[in-house]
Write an enzyme that holds these catalytic residues in place. Structure first.
Site, PDB file in Angstrom:
ATOM      1  N   LYS A 250     -39.009 -30.584  23.028  1.00 13.11           N
ATOM      2  CA  LYS A 250     -38.362 -31.710  24.510  1.00 13.11           C
ATOM      3  C   LYS A 250     -37.748 -31.207  24.779  1.00 13.11           C
ATOM      4  O   LYS A 250     -36.426 -31.614  24.984  1.00 13.11           O
ATOM      5  CB  LYS A 250     -38.719 -32.908  23.721  1.00 13.11           C
ATOM      6  CG  LYS A 250     -39.042 -34.493  24.055  1.00 13.11           C
ATOM      7  CD  LYS A 250     -38.534 -36.085  24.804  1.00 13.11           C
ATOM      8  CE  LYS A 250     -37.364 -35.747  25.457  1.00 13.11           C
ATOM      9  NZ  LYS A 250     -37.185 -36.011  26.817  1.00 13.11           N
TER      10      LYS A 250
ATOM     11  N   GLU B 239     -24.954 -31.467  19.359  1.00 14.04           N
ATOM     12  CA  GLU B 239     -24.387 -30.871  20.572  1.00 14.04           C
ATOM     13  C   GLU B 239     -24.257 -32.290  20.972  1.00 14.04           C
ATOM     14  O   GLU B 239     -25.221 -32.028  22.175  1.00 14.04           O
ATOM     15  CB  GLU B 239     -24.635 -29.841  20.987  1.00 14.04           C
ATOM     16  CG  GLU B 239     -25.645 -27.975  20.441  1.00 14.04           C
ATOM     17  CD  GLU B 239     -24.115 -27.792  19.232  1.00 14.04           C
ATOM     18  OE1 GLU B 239     -22.378 -27.971  19.869  1.00 14.04           O
ATOM     19  OE2 GLU B 239     -24.112 -27.217  18.002  1.00 14.04           O
TER      20      GLU B 239
ATOM     21  N   CYS C  45     -20.710 -29.858  29.049  1.00 15.59           N
ATOM     22  CA  CYS C  45     -20.262 -30.572  28.424  1.00 15.59           C
ATOM     23  C   CYS C  45     -18.833 -30.055  27.666  1.00 15.59           C
ATOM     24  O   CYS C  45     -17.994 -30.888  27.354  1.00 15.59           O
ATOM     25  CB  CYS C  45     -20.887 -30.301  26.895  1.00 15.59           C
ATOM     26  SG  CYS C  45     -21.797 -28.228  26.743  1.00 15.59           S
TER      27      CYS C  45
ATOM     28  N   GLU D 127     -16.778 -39.382  29.790  1.00 18.55           N
ATOM     29  CA  GLU D 127     -17.064 -37.883  30.022  1.00 18.55           C
ATOM     30  C   GLU D 127     -17.865 -38.276  31.590  1.00 18.55           C
ATOM     31  O   GLU D 127     -18.636 -39.325  31.411  1.00 18.55           O
ATOM     32  CB  GLU D 127     -17.908 -37.595  29.317  1.00 18.55           C
ATOM     33  CG  GLU D 127     -18.728 -36.108  29.711  1.00 18.55           C
ATOM     34  CD  GLU D 127     -19.903 -35.353  29.323  1.00 18.55           C
ATOM     35  OE1 GLU D 127     -20.584 -36.792  28.171  1.00 18.55           O
ATOM     36  OE2 GLU D 127     -19.809 -34.542  28.402  1.00 18.55           O
TER      37      GLU D 127
HETATM   38  P1  NAP Z   1     -28.579 -37.374  27.010  1.00 22.72           P
HETATM   39  O1  NAP Z   1     -29.580 -38.868  28.141  1.00 22.72           O
HETATM   40  O2  NAP Z   1     -28.493 -38.361  25.765  1.00 22.72           O
HETATM   41  O3  NAP Z   1     -30.269 -36.659  26.917  1.00 22.72           O
HETATM   42  C1  NAP Z   1     -30.731 -35.083  26.677  1.00 22.72           C
HETATM   43  C2  NAP Z   1     -31.779 -35.639  26.403  1.00 22.72           C
HETATM   44  O4  NAP Z   1     -32.057 -35.916  24.599  1.00 22.72           O
HETATM   45  C3  NAP Z   1     -33.080 -35.509  26.592  1.00 22.72           C
HETATM   46  O5  NAP Z   1     -34.097 -35.102  26.184  1.00 22.72           O
HETATM   47  C4  NAP Z   1     -33.260 -37.436  26.757  1.00 22.72           C
HETATM   48  O6  NAP Z   1     -34.229 -37.047  27.581  1.00 22.72           O
HETATM   49  C5  NAP Z   1     -33.045 -37.288  24.992  1.00 22.72           C
HETATM   50  N1  NAP Z   1     -33.351 -38.424  25.205  1.00 22.72           N
HETATM   51  C6  NAP Z   1     -32.743 -39.664  25.318  1.00 22.72           C
HETATM   52  N2  NAP Z   1     -33.094 -40.620  24.375  1.00 22.72           N
HETATM   53  C7  NAP Z   1     -33.302 -40.823  23.532  1.00 22.72           C
HETATM   54  C8  NAP Z   1     -33.842 -40.912  22.543  1.00 22.72           C
HETATM   55  N3  NAP Z   1     -33.330 -42.632  22.127  1.00 22.72           N
HETATM   56  N4  NAP Z   1     -34.090 -40.290  21.318  1.00 22.72           N
HETATM   57  C9  NAP Z   1     -34.501 -39.158  21.409  1.00 22.72           C
HETATM   58  N5  NAP Z   1     -34.314 -38.844  22.628  1.00 22.72           N
HETATM   59  C10 NAP Z   1     -33.935 -39.147  23.353  1.00 22.72           C
HETATM   60  O7  NAP Z   1     -27.801 -36.442  28.027  1.00 22.72           O
HETATM   61  P2  NAP Z   1     -28.107 -35.706  29.348  1.00 22.72           P
HETATM   62  O8  NAP Z   1     -27.654 -36.585  30.651  1.00 22.72           O
HETATM   63  O9  NAP Z   1     -29.748 -35.731  29.458  1.00 22.72           O
HETATM   64  O10 NAP Z   1     -27.481 -34.437  29.152  1.00 22.72           O
HETATM   65  C11 NAP Z   1     -26.468 -34.610  29.037  1.00 22.72           C
HETATM   66  C12 NAP Z   1     -25.111 -34.890  28.303  1.00 22.72           C
HETATM   67  O11 NAP Z   1     -25.484 -33.739  27.206  1.00 22.72           O
HETATM   68  C13 NAP Z   1     -23.465 -35.141  28.240  1.00 22.72           C
HETATM   69  O12 NAP Z   1     -22.904 -35.666  27.496  1.00 22.72           O
HETATM   70  C14 NAP Z   1     -22.681 -33.818  27.715  1.00 22.72           C
HETATM   71  O13 NAP Z   1     -22.036 -33.316  26.953  1.00 22.72           O
HETATM   72  C15 NAP Z   1     -23.726 -33.341  26.503  1.00 22.72           C
HETATM   73  N6  NAP Z   1     -24.295 -31.021  26.694  1.00 22.72           N
HETATM   74  C16 NAP Z   1     -23.318 -31.122  24.988  1.00 22.72           C
HETATM   75  C17 NAP Z   1     -23.838 -29.645  25.239  1.00 22.72           C
HETATM   76  C18 NAP Z   1     -23.271 -29.122  24.204  1.00 22.72           C
HETATM   77  O14 NAP Z   1     -23.688 -27.635  23.733  1.00 22.72           O
HETATM   78  N7  NAP Z   1     -22.215 -29.883  23.070  1.00 22.72           N
HETATM   79  C19 NAP Z   1     -24.322 -28.974  26.325  1.00 22.72           C
HETATM   80  C20 NAP Z   1     -25.011 -29.626  27.277  1.00 22.72           C
HETATM   81  C21 NAP Z   1     -24.421 -30.734  27.404  1.00 22.72           C
HETATM   82  P3  NAP Z   1     -34.874 -38.221  28.673  1.00 22.72           P
HETATM   83  O15 NAP Z   1     -34.856 -36.886  29.743  1.00 22.72           O
HETATM   84  O16 NAP Z   1     -36.436 -37.714  29.075  1.00 22.72           O
HETATM   85  O17 NAP Z   1     -33.757 -38.739  28.934  1.00 22.72           O
END
Ligand code: NAP
Length: 502
Positions: free
Chosen positions: A196, A272, A306, A405
């Site tokens: 997804k 992650e 991240c 963050e």
């Molecule tokens: P996010 O809001 O957590 O969303 C990530 C993914 O999860 C998206 O596909 C999102 O779908 C989905 N999602 C959201 N709510 C969900 C739920 N209740 N159940 C299942 N899936 C759900 O994060 P983001 O804003 O896209 O990305 C930024 C974050 O990612 C930051 O915190 C960053 O630090 C972290 N990140 C971490 C790494 C690492 O390797 N540690 C790398 C890159 C990014 P939708 O798009 O439809 O909301």
């Protein structure tokens, strides 16, 4: 779009290619593109101008159930899961080659969808995806299992078996590379996968799925379902017939996914998550390099990284000398049109993320930090979500801009007096993803690098590393490991077979 059509690397040429590009927004299920079962679609938006790029299938619970059944059938058939590793390798290597030969098209899709500069998508993101898939493919027929030291009348085999059906949920900030970091080891180890993508950025994942089919990945082994996290994502995470879930995204959603695992079938869940990474500069470091790297560490990808080095922890004695150097380098990070090959920083992904950045800049001012540089939106007439590189000094580590963050181009500069205090500040965070230390004294550098509780630490570099090293977080930055052979562990179960001879 064939790569031969994109011979000129100019803004005009990329604009022309963007106007011409054909985009198929349908889901990828059972080896081919198809509409969502409901027929619903959602637009995906270009963050550079707020315009719609394409309509994309909006998949829901029914699509997920159907995709899981197909993935399960593919897994049980053994056509991929029992294929010789050397043959799986050939498919993955062909897939990597196809992505490489479509580099311009995929880079353009990623730039339009994410707002990432074309120079980055072309030179970094596509290359990272190609290397990850090729490397994982190349590695998988060189992995040996174990025979343990048993008594002579016994033979004990310790083997690694694929989990079965694995779901991958990925974010919008590095859609292509995080997708590759998940798909490559999951597929190499023989699983069937359901991906997804983030709602904001589904295009590159859908396109590389076409290329996987062209490379010979059997139908049903990979499905790509665009849809909302709160509904489709949640349904996947609660699904009783998905064996593993690999996730990259925010810490709050990661916590939710662990709960969903517990509420359903205890699917193996690897996360992650977010970060607030410390970048520690000692007086005896290479200050010129440390200053340019400090700007890169926080402003690369608009700070939507991240591992961004968002806390610049600087030895007090060099603060007056060092900060002007960082400001000078930050001037090179002014945002521009992502289709211009000269652009180094694009817009924020969407209006919500842009608003978050505006809010945190206001919070920083209210908390009493000094706004040294930036702090404003730019190019508002474009319809895009552009924000200046921004630096706060006089920050203490208890402030919200040092703890939370922001996920935007905002740097918090914090002073320290000695190595112990630098480590204490660095570790005073719920996160533990990455960091760096700058010192020419190997003793200081190593001692500090060792003491900072993060998954990846640079000494005299930021963002160092390649596919050979594992990547992941300590503390609330997650539990899984992407990249390297260690990633294979997240997608396999260890099995013991104990044989006794008569
Ligand atoms: P996010 O809001 O957590 O969303 C990530 C993914 O999860 C998206 O596909 C999102 O779908 C989905 N999602 C959201 N709510 C969900 C739920 N209740 N159940 C299942 N899936 C759900 O994060 P983001 O804003 O896209 O990305 C930024 C974050 O990612 C930051 O915190 C960053 O630090 C972290 N990140 C971490 C790494 C690492 O390797 N540690 C790398 C890159 C990014 P939708 O798009 O439809 O909301």
């Amino acid at each position: 779009m064939s790569d031969e059509t994109q011979s000129e690397n100019t803004l005009k040429a990329w604009q022309a290619a963007a106007a011409d590009i054909q985009i198929d927004g349908r889901a990828f299920i059972n080896g081919q593109r198809s509409d969502s079962l409901s027929g619903e679609t959602r637009p995906t938006i270009n963050p550079a101008n707020g315009n719609e790029i394409a309509e994309v299938a909006y998949c829901g619970a029914d699509d997920a159930d159907q995709a899981v059944n197909i993935a399960r059938e593919a897994f049980e058939s053994g056509m991929w899961s029992s294929m010789a590793p050397a043959d799986r390798k050939m498919v993955l290597v062909r897939w990597a080659e196809l992505i490489e030969s479509h580099a311009h098209e995929i880079a353009l899709l990623e730039t339009l969808d994410v707002g990432k500069p074309i120079a980055d998508t072309l030179n970094i993101d596509v290359g990272a995806a190609v290397r990850t898939i090729r490397w994982s493919g190349e590695a998988i027929d060189k992995v040996y299992d174990e025979i343990t030291p048993t008594p002579a009348n016994c033979l004990a085999l310790v083997t690694r078996l694929p989990l079965g059906v694995v779901a991958a949920i990925v974010p919008w900030n590095f859609p292509l590379s995080t997708t590759a970091w998940k798909l490559a080891p999951a597929l190499a180890t023989g699983n069937s996968v359901l991906l997804k993508p983030a709602s904001n950025t589904p295009l590159s994942a859908l396109r590389i799925a076409d290329l996987a089919a062209e490379a010979g990945l059997p139908a049903g082994v990979l499905q790509v379902l665009p849809g909302s996290g709160g509904s489709l994502g949640k349904h996947i995470a609660l699904h009783m017939d998905i064996d593993g879930l690999t996730f990259t995204g925010s810490t709050p959603v990661g916590k939710q996914l662990m709960q969903y695992s517990g509420q359903s079938n205890l699917k193996r869940t690897f996360l992650e998550l977010g970060g607030k990474s410390p970048n520690i500069v000692f007086a005896d470091g290479n200050l010129e390099l440390a200053a340019s790297s400090a700007a890169l560490a926080v402003f690369y990808n608009g700070g939507q990284t991240c591992t961004a080095g968002t806390r610049l922890i600087v030895e007090e004695s060099i603060m007056d000398e060092f900060l002007p150097m960082v400001i000078e380098h930050s001037k090179a990070w002014m945002p521009g049109d992502p289709l211009d090959p000269a652009t180094v920083m694009g817009p924020m992904i969407d209006s919500a993320q842009y608003q978050t950045v505006c809010d945190y800049v206001a919070i920083g001012k209210e908390e009493g930090a000094e706004l040294l540089f930036g702090g404003n939106a730019v190019h508002e007439q474009s319809g895009g979500f552009y924000y200046q590189p921004t630096i706060f000094s006089g920050v203490n580590n208890q402030m919200r801009i040092a703890q939370e963050e922001i996920f935007g181009p905002v740097l918090a500069v914090i002073p320290f007096r000695n190595a112990d205090e630098a480590v204490q500040i660095a570790n005073d965070s719920i996160y533990g993803l990455a960091g760096a230390v700058w010192s020419r004294d190997i003793n200081t550098a190593h001692k500090v690098a060792n003491a900072v509780r993060v998954g990846t630490m640079g000494i005299n570099n930021y963002f160092g590393g390649d596919i050979t090293v594992p990547f992941g977080g300590f503390k609330q930055s997650g539990n899984g490991r992407d990249k390297s052979m260690h990633a294979f562990a997240d997608y396999t179960e260890l099995k013991t077979t104990w044989i006794e001879f008569e």
